[in-house]
Design an enzyme around this catalytic site. Structure first.
Site, PDB file in Angstrom:
ATOM      1  CD  GLU A  54      -1.296  -2.363   2.082  1.00  0.00           C
ATOM      2  OE1 GLU A  54      -2.089  -3.068   2.730  1.00  0.00           O
ATOM      3  OE2 GLU A  54      -0.058  -2.573   2.054  1.00  0.00           O
ATOM      4  CB  CYS A  80      -0.599  -4.117   8.676  1.00  0.00           C
ATOM      5  SG  CYS A  80       0.395  -2.690   8.223  1.00  0.00           S
TER       6      CYS A  80
END
Length: 370
Positions: A54, A80
């Site tokens: 990301e 996460c």
């Protein structure tokens, strides 16, 4: 680009990672698309301790636009939300006010809870539960959902399913191309090799990684040796113990009082029954030692025990164009147990390929039929 295409794009990006560089982390790919559904940023997790997928995707997108509030993020695994070796990706997503996040599969790690945090920040979230995203990280999901390592069986046999002659001679059933495949694609991409003390003695195996044109590498080896038979011999003379420097040998035994013999040898306590090792007694210890994926290189007893205990996940079966035609020769599988057909394990064929004259069958091993 529609939703399915974007997720497939993410999964293909994730596959660019070298498993040895990210293990035990999962494969992850991410893309950012603008309001016109055009990709403006992409990335994949490249190295353990390095930026996540990301982060790469967002950094690339910011080179094209400073405003991501009308953009969507597609990612193969839930971002996460906890602090590990890197900051939480979910905070970066919220910081840049990304409009929507589409997640191919939720993270089985209980530390991760991104969905609610993203929704609380006003971000639209969609979870697809895409099977291909779960298969991509099958080892990671096994570790967290089943709390055990991922076990891969490797065997080589004649056409009639024999792995050695009646005198236990097995070198070499498969050809050089097949053996190179084992070293380059199996031993190199797992955390350890699991075998038995009988295989160590009969084959005089070193269980190193030998790839043509590259230096020989060590690998961790787990040896089932209930009575510590190997230590009763001049074990230093066995090839497997030669010049070990950075990898371990783990001996599985039922002895609680174990000798101190070498810095390269550690002991794992296991429970044994009449069929051999009860694998559930050692799986937590294996995980604690960082052994998350394990390649099985042993005989029929070891292969059969793993399948019988529902521990086997994959099978690589190399079949050589030979016919031994000897009923007393060792077979690929088999323990002394009456097994009705309805209890047979079912296998899903993943791939079949020719390696010179050998045939390689690659299967996923499923649970027994209901």
């Amino acid at each position: 680009m529609n939703k399915k295409e974007a997720i497939d794009y993410c999964i293909n990006l994730a596959k660019h990672a070298n498993e040895n560089d990210i293990r035990p982390n999962p494969f992850v790919g991410a893309v950012i698309v603008d309001h016109a559904e055009q990709v403006i940023g992409e990335g994949f997790h490249q190295k353990l301790g390095g930026p996540h997928a990301e982060v790469y995707a967002i950094e690339q997108a910011l080179q094209k636009t400073a405003d991501l509030s009308q953009c969507s993020l597609y990612v193969s695994l839930e971002p996460c939300s906890h602090i590990g070796k890197t900051p939480p990706c979910v905070d970066l997503i919220i910081q840049h006010k990304i409009k929507k996040v589409v997640i191919a599969s939720l993270d089985p790690n209980p530390k991760v809870s991104s969905v609610e945090k993203l929704k609380a920040a006003g971000i639209e979230v969609e979870v697809m539960n895409e099977p291909s995203a779960i298969i991509l990280n099958k080892r990671f999901f096994t570790q967290h959902n089943q709390h055990r390592p991922y076990f891969i069986l490797k065997t080589a046999s004649t056409i009639d399913g024999k792995i050695a002659d009646r005198n236990h001679k097995s070198k070499w059933i498969s050809n050089a191309h097949s053996r190179q495949f084992v070293h380059a694609h199996l031993r190199s991409n797992t955390d350890a090799i699991l075998t038995s003390y009988k295989t160590v003695l009969e084959d005089e195996a070193s269980f190193t990684i030998r790839i043509d044109g590259a230096p020989i590498k060590e690998t961790n080896v787990i040896i089932i040796d209930k009575a510590l038979t190997l230590l009763k011999k001049e074990f230093e003379e066995l090839p497997i113990f030669y010049n070990r420097t950075n990898k371990k040998i783990y001996l599985i035994t039922d002895k609680k009082d174990t000798p101190s013999v070498s810095s390269s040898i550690e002991f794992i306590y296991g429970v044994f029954n009449e069929d051999g090792l009860v694998f559930s007694s050692v799986v937590t210890q294996l995980l604690d030692k960082g052994l998350y994926s394990i390649l099985i290189e042993g005989g029929r007893q070891l292969n059969a025990s793993l399948i019988d205990q529902n521990m086997a996940d994959e099978l690589f079966w190399f079949i050589a164009p030979r016919l031994l035609n000897d009923q007393q020769a060792a077979s690929v599988f088999g323990i002394n147990k009456l097994n009705p057909l309805e209890n047979a394990s079912t296998l899903e064929l993943v791939n079949m390929q020719r390696l010179d004259d050998d045939i390689l069958l690659h299967y996923y091993i499923k649970q027994p039929l209901d």
